[in-house]
Design an enzyme around this catalytic site. Sequence first.
Site, mmCIF file in Angstrom:
data_model
loop_
_atom_site.group_PDB
_atom_site.id
_atom_site.type_symbol
_atom_site.label_atom_id
_atom_site.label_comp_id
_atom_site.label_asym_id
_atom_site.label_seq_id
_atom_site.Cartn_x
_atom_site.Cartn_y
_atom_site.Cartn_z
ATOM 1 N N GLY B 149 0.821 -1.202 0.000
ATOM 2 C CA GLY B 149 0.000 0.000 0.000
ATOM 3 C C GLY B 149 0.856 1.255 0.000
ATOM 4 C CB CYS B 150 -0.015 4.768 -0.688
ATOM 5 S SG CYS B 150 -1.605 4.824 0.168
ATOM 6 C CG PHE B 151 -0.407 5.249 4.807
ATOM 7 C CD1 PHE B 151 0.067 6.537 5.028
ATOM 8 C CD2 PHE B 151 -1.775 5.066 4.772
ATOM 9 C CE1 PHE B 151 -0.803 7.608 5.210
ATOM 10 C CE2 PHE B 151 -2.660 6.129 4.954
ATOM 11 C CZ PHE B 151 -2.170 7.405 5.168
ATOM 12 N N GLY B 154 5.899 4.414 1.845
ATOM 13 C CA GLY B 154 6.579 5.564 2.439
ATOM 14 C C GLY B 154 7.271 5.219 3.744
#
Lengths: 340, 340, 340, 340
Positions: B149-151, B154
């Site tokens: 996922g995006c979180f 990062g």
Amino acid sequence: MIKVVIIGGSGYVGGELLKFLLFHPYVKIIGVTSQSHIGKKISDMHPNLKNVTQLQFQQEDIKKLSKKADVVFLALPAGASMKKIKNINLKKTKVIDLGPDLRLKDASNFEEVYKISHTATDLLKQAVCGIPEIYKEQIKKAQLVACPGCFPTGATLALYPLAKAKLLSKNIIVDSKTGSSGSGIKPTETTHHPERANDFKAYQVFSHRHLPEITQVINDIQGEDIDLIFTPHSAPMVRGIFTTAYIFLKEKISFEKIKKLYLKTYENSPFIRLVDQSRTAVVAGSNYCDIALYVKGNKLIVTSAIDNLVKGAAGQAIQNMNLMFGLPEVTGLQFPGLHP
Amino acid sequence: MIKVVIIGGSGYVGGELLKFLLFHPYVKIIGVTSQSHIGKKISDMHPNLKNVTQLQFQQEDIKKLSKKADVVFLALPAGASMKKIKNINLKKTKVIDLGPDLRLKDASNFEEVYKISHTATDLLKQAVCGIPEIYKEQIKKAQLVACPGCFPTGATLALYPLAKAKLLSKNIIVDSKTGSSGSGIKPTETTHHPERANDFKAYQVFSHRHLPEITQVINDIQGEDIDLIFTPHSAPMVRGIFTTAYIFLKEKISFEKIKKLYLKTYENSPFIRLVDQSRTAVVAGSNYCDIALYVKGNKLIVTSAIDNLVKGAAGQAIQNMNLMFGLPEVTGLQFPGLHP
Amino acid sequence: MIKVVIIGGSGYVGGELLKFLLFHPYVKIIGVTSQSHIGKKISDMHPNLKNVTQLQFQQEDIKKLSKKADVVFLALPAGASMKKIKNINLKKTKVIDLGPDLRLKDASNFEEVYKISHTATDLLKQAVCGIPEIYKEQIKKAQLVACPGCFPTGATLALYPLAKAKLLSKNIIVDSKTGSSGSGIKPTETTHHPERANDFKAYQVFSHRHLPEITQVINDIQGEDIDLIFTPHSAPMVRGIFTTAYIFLKEKISFEKIKKLYLKTYENSPFIRLVDQSRTAVVAGSNYCDIALYVKGNKLIVTSAIDNLVKGAAGQAIQNMNLMFGLPEVTGLQFPGLHP
Amino acid sequence: MIKVVIIGGSGYVGGELLKFLLFHPYVKIIGVTSQSHIGKKISDMHPNLKNVTQLQFQQEDIKKLSKKADVVFLALPAGASMKKIKNINLKKTKVIDLGPDLRLKDASNFEEVYKISHTATDLLKQAVCGIPEIYKEQIKKAQLVACPGCFPTGATLALYPLAKAKLLSKNIIVDSKTGSSGSGIKPTETTHHPERANDFKAYQVFSHRHLPEITQVINDIQGEDIDLIFTPHSAPMVRGIFTTAYIFLKEKISFEKIKKLYLKTYENSPFIRLVDQSRTAVVAGSNYCDIALYVKGNKLIVTSAIDNLVKGAAGQAIQNMNLMFGLPEVTGLQFPGLHP
């Protein structure tokens, strides 16, 4: 104390009415309804009102509620007011309608625009147009006021002094830009943040439902039919309507004369400010309409900036209420904008 | 040419995949599906691609489409990939899954988080975690890649060099802030522009579904269980995830040593940039992850900024594809961010 | 009527003081100064106040002005208050300082942070910290109040009940996010719209000037030294500070107990609201601080949302004034936030 | 390879030129200057280009630099190009000027608008107007191209087919809305984030410096003098110019005929897209101009949306370069917009 009922209190306009009326020195709110949120705290829908009020949304028993009320505010979608208003005894209780049902004097205009049969045509003549700067005397005596839409408020306030002086050209252009709160509390594609945040676009060109509202007022005041182009645009902000109106005067008039005309026309209108530059950020949260004038030869540009939820809706409605009950029209509405 | 099929091409991630793949020098898109938009032009959903492609959304006949494809991208909601992937012959066609179904190695974790029974547990071992900077060698040989996922992208890129050096403290805090495009193309209350535009808030505190994805990677690399707090926040922007990670080092280490560690760890990672200040606006539209380091005593703060739709989704997926087909990982992804 | 003078009225905090004080039922503004705008109308700098006030900026003759005043507000940059305050007879006139000069009890802390020699160290002991929720009794009796910065207000209100109950862990993390109005009225690179509008970033990590303000209050209340990490971030909004505080409790405490602690501690604090989710958009324009609590095991997360210009500056200053003059602390500050 | 020099590379337009030219398949950048940043890395000013280029800003020795160059881009403020261009041998080196000095054919117009004496009037005749969709053949043969401003690009592309068909009415209104990046990299009051973020306003009404640029092109094409009102507005977004043009046709023409006229006129213009709705967010980051048409009786509304930094500046300049060097005009410019 004026006993107030709000029918349809869960949307943005309902929230804004509450925000002002809860602090109005002569108002007591005796009921707020919302068909889909009965029993919920008002602050569940309007979190800024948490601890400010303990009121809850009630069932929409209009007949019963309105009997106890001095005035009923209707903040409902198209087609709803004209049915529900029949439960109110207009001889005893005043009504301020913020929806579109009773704005257009000709029911066929309403039906064409909203594709809904009009079932309260008998009230159209009685309903006074709720723009205090234009129809103040009628509003003072009215039992039923139909507040105009947000775009028409910004547009007519920009044009009124010219119409009153019969100076409007036959052809006028009104180029308007609105914030997203005008679309209401329900999420839609055009108010989806990723689509709206950095976007600017025109919509419903030549066909927006507010066009006949604008021309009705302008034609009424000028006394002749104006051919008006109205183009609404979506701007990437939350609050505010900015209107740029283009008028071709019949003859050259100096800036000073035009300015005097506006100052004179609005000398008893405490919420109209003549400014060098209209800015939506400056009126955000307030009931002011900031008007700027630009003249070159016979070309005249008038800009106006309002907060669509305040001067374009809830604030104007309360201003009407003040007039209808003999109060100074600024009562409870003096808080200035949030700038910056 | 690599023959590519995209299953689920009408959302934001699908649009972003198309935007890059249409210009990828070694890719030919042979099919894009969308169950609810069959027959529509792709540019009807992704107006930025008008005139760029004449492709249309096709019916989702995965078996047939995947037979002709070298690689299939799945951009689908939770629970969909694990069913649809069964129609693909993984021995002949590579699959890059952008959904959550195959990310968590332990099916019970998935079931707890998503409240969906897992029906493809046999694939969990085979699926390689699609973070090229961490699992590059495995990705090169993979037939099936599950992009995080995006979180988690990062967060893990911010923490990886420390985990690899076994320097992570037992307790870590990851405070993340996301733009609204991470919520997808469907309007919701939290992405309603009037609510989101000027708002900052935390959500799903202690319970966000991305937490187990982050710890799975971090624990795997460090070789021990880290107790990680992850707090996602909604920021009033469209693109971008900003991560602030707090680590208490076991002992004082100088800024220079930490910086060297990061530079060394990422020396073959062209999309990682060590910067003085991570900024989401600087990476918007690009596949870069900008990392900044701050050290004081044994306290270490690492910030990272990515574009959630690119490095956090479509860009990273294409980077994986490049590796899986023996191409330089930057191929087709070199366009820098849009700043300003 | 309380006779009020504002020294430094042309900035955002000055404008916000005026916006509230002009409508305060017990206040008469007898002078507003601005060294660079003498003779200009106040509404030239604060266009939202046009027609609201006809006041003009006066020359800064503090000695003369303060003699006639019951209270003087100082809204000045670092280093200015400590000089100018010497012209005020503190025995006769109360002073509320919104600048940083008198906040830190140890002058050397001030000098280290601001790189300015402190020339009014004699006043540091007398100056009461202007957080009404924490130091109410002292404020009531104070002649000189030093209002804290915007970040410290949001942070200390989030942490105070824990500190008072001696529950704070030795290590605390405060991750804060601010809107751009906190940077003041003067344009700078970091508030340049093209740079700020879609950006999120951390700044002055480990070195922000507000850190010692936070620890001074927290240490004072808890009675021991807390090791606090404070990380400020720039968010792309105008108003609001959102604070996410991470505390590791010495032992597990239930959510209910923590909630009770906060409710009890703040039972006489009308501007503190315990909410399910803190949101900056909900408090914008208001003096409220919305606090939310999240507990998992011994981990505690507290979030707070304030408007940096109101609760973080002008509103809190007026709340202090109310207390200093024996008025209910909410007087003139009850207007709720502008949501949406 | 085309050897390129950029004079004035530290502003937003310079950065945008670099972003595209660094990836242009037939370009080699041999020098980038900036008087105030000599020796600094380009990525210090344009952080999105970090790791993308190692170039540094050089001293502005135009004579020497231009000798080695095939083409020089000038991205300079008013008054600078006309002096510096004298150091370039226009017979050997092509020049693309993005500043205003050589746009207006009549030097007195320039002098009136910019209050600067014109010192290169000899070049005005030679300078070709850099709108490829209008002056393609002249651009192909040009040694010196003067690119129009961002507003004139959006306006003339909206009006060109009508002017070419001599259909423009004598009176035209162009109501334009711009993002903040058009104001350049230097912070000012009007681009201060707290002032700009939620604001909409008109500025320089009747007097914007881009008006004569628009009329020069329109009059040239239509072959008669058009009386054009141009009103620029500041919108709260970073990128984009939205133009709403109002034309009163001499006679009724159907929507289909108007649409055919636009399609025909722009059939060889790959960056013009006829759309149902122009949106700035859809063209952000791209070189496209999206045009929409609305007809009612003899009233015609044309809207256009461009990215002011790309189609309104750097992208258009590179499109001109492509034509001047015999390349397909889309070379290096095909990346679509960033939507969402």
